[in-house]
Motif scaffolding. Sequence first.
Motif, PDB file in Angstrom:
ATOM      1  N   LEU A 212       0.821  -1.209   0.000  1.00 11.99           N
ATOM      2  CA  LEU A 212       0.000   0.000   0.000  1.00 11.99           C
ATOM      3  C   LEU A 212       0.857   1.261   0.000  1.00 11.99           C
ATOM      4  CD1 LEU A 212      -2.864  -0.905   2.497  1.00 11.99           C
ATOM      5  CD2 LEU A 212      -2.877  -1.027  -0.005  1.00 11.99           C
ATOM      6  N   GLU A 213       0.360   2.293  -0.679  1.00 14.43           N
ATOM      7  CA  GLU A 213       1.006   3.594  -0.747  1.00 14.43           C
ATOM      8  C   GLU A 213       0.086   4.642  -0.148  1.00 14.43           C
ATOM      9  OE1 GLU A 213       2.135   4.323  -4.773  1.00 14.43           O
ATOM     10  OE2 GLU A 213       3.237   2.441  -4.973  1.00 14.43           O
ATOM     11  N   PRO A 214       0.607   5.835   0.184  1.00 10.93           N
ATOM     12  CA  PRO A 214      -0.243   6.862   0.797  1.00 10.93           C
ATOM     13  C   PRO A 214      -1.499   7.134  -0.024  1.00 10.93           C
ATOM     14  CG  PRO A 214       2.047   7.516   0.940  1.00 10.93           C
ATOM     15  CD  PRO A 214       2.012   6.279   0.085  1.00 10.93           C
ATOM     16  N   GLY A 215      -2.641   7.129   0.638  1.00  6.84           N
ATOM     17  CA  GLY A 215      -3.918   7.361  -0.024  1.00  6.84           C
ATOM     18  C   GLY A 215      -4.606   6.105  -0.497  1.00  6.84           C
ATOM     19  N   ASP A 216      -3.904   4.966  -0.513  1.00  6.36           N
ATOM     20  CA  ASP A 216      -4.518   3.709  -0.954  1.00  6.36           C
ATOM     21  C   ASP A 216      -5.564   3.251   0.051  1.00  6.36           C
ATOM     22  OD1 ASP A 216      -3.123   3.484  -3.295  1.00  6.36           O
ATOM     23  OD2 ASP A 216      -1.677   2.018  -2.554  1.00  6.36           O
ATOM     24  N   LEU A 217      -6.741   2.940  -0.462  1.00  9.17           N
ATOM     25  CA  LEU A 217      -7.842   2.445   0.359  1.00  9.17           C
ATOM     26  C   LEU A 217      -8.259   1.076  -0.164  1.00  9.17           C
ATOM     27  CD1 LEU A 217     -10.143   2.932   2.486  1.00  9.17           C
ATOM     28  CD2 LEU A 217     -11.466   3.937   0.601  1.00  9.17           C
ATOM     29  N   VAL A 218      -8.183   0.061   0.685  1.00  8.90           N
ATOM     30  CA  VAL A 218      -8.703  -1.254   0.310  1.00  8.90           C
ATOM     31  C   VAL A 218     -10.218  -1.134   0.231  1.00  8.90           C
ATOM     32  CG1 VAL A 218      -8.951  -3.664   0.993  1.00  8.90           C
ATOM     33  CG2 VAL A 218      -6.786  -2.484   1.389  1.00  8.90           C
ATOM     34  N   THR A 219     -10.784  -1.460  -0.922  1.00  5.96           N
ATOM     35  CA  THR A 219     -12.231  -1.330  -1.104  1.00  5.96           C
ATOM     36  C   THR A 219     -12.954  -2.656  -0.964  1.00  5.96           C
ATOM     37  OG1 THR A 219     -11.964  -1.539  -3.499  1.00  5.96           O
ATOM     38  CG2 THR A 219     -12.020   0.694  -2.569  1.00  5.96           C
ATOM     39  N   HIS A 220     -12.341  -3.733  -1.471  1.00  7.90           N
ATOM     40  CA  HIS A 220     -12.986  -5.036  -1.359  1.00  7.90           C
ATOM     41  C   HIS A 220     -12.002  -6.149  -1.678  1.00  7.90           C
ATOM     42  CE1 HIS A 220     -13.474  -3.894  -5.630  1.00  7.90           C
ATOM     43  NE2 HIS A 220     -13.549  -5.195  -5.910  1.00  7.90           N
ATOM     44  N   VAL A 221     -12.422  -7.359  -1.393  1.00  6.79           N
ATOM     45  CA  VAL A 221     -11.667  -8.576  -1.691  1.00  6.79           C
ATOM     46  C   VAL A 221     -12.548  -9.452  -2.562  1.00  6.79           C
ATOM     47  CG1 VAL A 221     -10.637 -10.669  -0.705  1.00  6.79           C
ATOM     48  CG2 VAL A 221     -10.386  -8.471   0.480  1.00  6.79           C
ATOM     49  N   THR A 222     -11.972 -10.058  -3.587  1.00  5.49           N
ATOM     50  CA  THR A 222     -12.744 -11.003  -4.392  1.00  5.49           C
ATOM     51  C   THR A 222     -12.163 -12.405  -4.264  1.00  5.49           C
ATOM     52  OG1 THR A 222     -11.451 -10.405  -6.366  1.00  5.49           O
ATOM     53  CG2 THR A 222     -13.587  -9.338  -6.081  1.00  5.49           C
ATOM     54  N   LEU A 223     -13.059 -13.375  -4.282  1.00  8.16           N
ATOM     55  CA  LEU A 223     -12.692 -14.781  -4.278  1.00  8.16           C
ATOM     56  C   LEU A 223     -13.093 -15.390  -5.609  1.00  8.16           C
ATOM     57  CD1 LEU A 223     -13.969 -15.820  -0.719  1.00  8.16           C
ATOM     58  CD2 LEU A 223     -11.685 -15.037  -1.372  1.00  8.16           C
ATOM     59  N   PRO A 224     -12.262 -16.251  -6.180  1.00  7.25           N
ATOM     60  CA  PRO A 224     -12.634 -16.904  -7.439  1.00  7.25           C
ATOM     61  C   PRO A 224     -13.790 -17.868  -7.225  1.00  7.25           C
ATOM     62  CG  PRO A 224     -10.631 -17.871  -6.550  1.00  7.25           C
ATOM     63  CD  PRO A 224     -10.948 -16.687  -5.683  1.00  7.25           C
ATOM     64  N   PRO A 225     -14.433 -18.309  -8.302  1.00 14.64           N
ATOM     65  CA  PRO A 225     -15.528 -19.271  -8.151  1.00 14.64           C
ATOM     66  C   PRO A 225     -15.064 -20.505  -7.388  1.00 14.64           C
ATOM     67  CG  PRO A 225     -15.444 -18.451 -10.398  1.00 14.64           C
ATOM     68  CD  PRO A 225     -14.209 -17.941  -9.718  1.00 14.64           C
ATOM     69  N   PRO A 226     -15.915 -21.081  -6.557  1.00 12.11           N
ATOM     70  CA  PRO A 226     -15.518 -22.273  -5.787  1.00 12.11           C
ATOM     71  C   PRO A 226     -15.262 -23.461  -6.708  1.00 12.11           C
ATOM     72  CG  PRO A 226     -17.882 -21.885  -5.583  1.00 12.11           C
ATOM     73  CD  PRO A 226     -17.313 -20.683  -6.281  1.00 12.11           C
ATOM     74  N   VAL A 227     -14.375 -24.335  -6.257  1.00 15.98           N
ATOM     75  CA  VAL A 227     -14.035 -25.537  -7.020  1.00 15.98           C
ATOM     76  C   VAL A 227     -14.964 -26.663  -6.594  1.00 15.98           C
ATOM     77  CG1 VAL A 227     -12.228 -27.225  -7.533  1.00 15.98           C
ATOM     78  CG2 VAL A 227     -11.640 -24.802  -7.234  1.00 15.98           C
ATOM     79  N   ALA A 228     -15.705 -27.193  -7.546  1.00 13.39           N
ATOM     80  CA  ALA A 228     -16.675 -28.243  -7.237  1.00 13.39           C
ATOM     81  C   ALA A 228     -15.985 -29.453  -6.619  1.00 13.39           C
ATOM     82  CB  ALA A 228     -17.408 -28.664  -8.508  1.00 13.39           C
ATOM     83  N   GLY A 229     -16.568 -29.977  -5.558  1.00  9.67           N
ATOM     84  CA  GLY A 229     -16.051 -31.182  -4.920  1.00  9.67           C
ATOM     85  C   GLY A 229     -14.864 -30.982  -4.004  1.00  9.67           C
ATOM     86  N   SER A 230     -14.438 -29.753  -3.807  1.00  7.67           N
ATOM     87  CA  SER A 230     -13.278 -29.515  -2.938  1.00  7.67           C
ATOM     88  C   SER A 230     -13.689 -29.556  -1.471  1.00  7.67           C
ATOM     89  CB  SER A 230     -12.628 -28.173  -3.260  1.00  7.67           C
ATOM     90  OG  SER A 230     -13.522 -27.112  -3.012  1.00  7.67           O
ATOM     91  N   LYS A 231     -12.756 -29.989  -0.639  1.00  9.58           N
ATOM     92  CA  LYS A 231     -12.947 -30.045   0.806  1.00  9.58           C
ATOM     93  C   LYS A 231     -12.089 -28.975   1.462  1.00  9.58           C
ATOM     94  CE  LYS A 231     -15.559 -33.702   0.396  1.00  9.58           C
ATOM     95  NZ  LYS A 231     -17.009 -33.637   0.645  1.00  9.58           N
ATOM     96  N   HIS A 232     -12.670 -28.309   2.451  1.00 16.94           N
ATOM     97  CA  HIS A 232     -11.998 -27.189   3.102  1.00 16.94           C
ATOM     98  C   HIS A 232     -11.738 -27.490   4.574  1.00 16.94           C
ATOM     99  CE1 HIS A 232     -13.202 -23.861   0.069  1.00 16.94           C
ATOM    100  NE2 HIS A 232     -13.379 -25.045  -0.502  1.00 16.94           N
ATOM    101  N   VAL A 233     -10.532 -27.183   5.032  1.00 19.46           N
ATOM    102  CA  VAL A 233     -10.202 -27.331   6.450  1.00 19.46           C
ATOM    103  C   VAL A 233      -9.282 -26.199   6.879  1.00 19.46           C
ATOM    104  CG1 VAL A 233      -8.929 -28.692   8.163  1.00 19.46           C
ATOM    105  CG2 VAL A 233     -10.506 -29.830   6.600  1.00 19.46           C
ATOM    106  N   TYR A 234      -9.613 -25.579   8.009  1.00 16.50           N
ATOM    107  CA  TYR A 234      -8.676 -24.676   8.680  1.00 16.50           C
ATOM    108  C   TYR A 234      -8.411 -25.252  10.060  1.00 16.50           C
ATOM    109  CZ  TYR A 234      -6.293 -20.585  10.456  1.00 16.50           C
ATOM    110  OH  TYR A 234      -5.327 -19.743  10.984  1.00 16.50           O
ATOM    111  N   LEU A 235      -7.168 -25.616  10.300  1.00 18.64           N
ATOM    112  CA  LEU A 235      -6.776 -26.210  11.577  1.00 18.64           C
ATOM    113  C   LEU A 235      -5.813 -25.270  12.283  1.00 18.64           C
ATOM    114  CD1 LEU A 235      -6.759 -28.607  13.559  1.00 18.64           C
ATOM    115  CD2 LEU A 235      -4.886 -29.587  12.208  1.00 18.64           C
TER     116      LEU A 235
END
Length: 333
Positions: A212-235
């Motif tokens: 980031l540089e002076p004046g930069d404002l994070v406006t949003h985050v995008t996620l790509p389309p989900p992958v069919a059949g994928s399993k998700h874990v956060y440990l």
Amino acid sequence: MHAFEFIRPTDSAAAMATAARAKTAQQGADARFLAGGTTLIDLMKLNVETPAQVIDINRLPLDQIEATPDGGLKIGATVRNSDLAHDARVERDYAVLSQALLSGASVQLRNMATTAGNLLQRTRCMYFRDTAMPCNKRQPGTGCPAITGSNRSLAILGTSEHCIATNPSDMCVALAALEATIHVQGPKGERAIAIGDFHLLPGDTPHKETVLEPGDLVTHVTLPPPVAGSKHVYLKLRDRASYEFALASAAVVLTISDGKVSRVRIALGGVGTKPWRSLEAETTLVGQPAKQANFRKAAETALRDARPQSENAFKIELGKRCLAHALHMAATA
């Protein structure tokens, strides 16, 4: 807390114009954006952050979660962590993100903390947060006492002789595994930044944490389309069950076809100076049977470049076990 000017702009342009007058968007910035304040206010109380101007962005239209035309998801910068974690689309299609958010902080903090604020969360290194101590991240050139001091919770990946501070975010580890894109507006226009490029390694400039540089404002985050059949874990492995930062964590998005790993995304937390995506571990797994021995091999690969200090060598084995078990959990879900 020191005196500062509190500003409530009515639009993004005014907010960015005010922040653009600062000399930096990094440590020591004269102007800071405020949303939830769960990190900024703490650091201002400690005199680690001493901005002359605090710009409240809560009235800006950045608090929505929306589907994107390609089937992905758009997450506004001021979306609260609790709202994001419990959004039905996130729970269904991006479960690793929901799990990561719910493993962090407390309910009260999650009700205040925001998406962009989490992206910019500062380290919990005790030397950074204590202005009586030297710290290269807080005051460049003063030294890093953590290297020979209290470093049990600090990083073993991406470190340098100038800094070993750990990135504390759970959310960002999940975003790394989901290959998120960070969208920024600033004096130079709009930018789309891959999550892997957003945070910087400390190198010899540990006070520079993001692009980031002076004046930069994070406006949003995008996620790509989900992958069919994928399993998700956060440990997440930590010293106590709640309100504690990770000693090691793993975000896994795994797809198995005919008993073999056809696609995998791996990111580690608690062990890196930034959210740690392991492309090498992913390459090791793709095309291999989804078996424990291969999960362990991938974990060995992910931690092979670890550089422990006097008190945190245990994180190498802990990180390996965390990742291997997260992969096993995903494979058997």
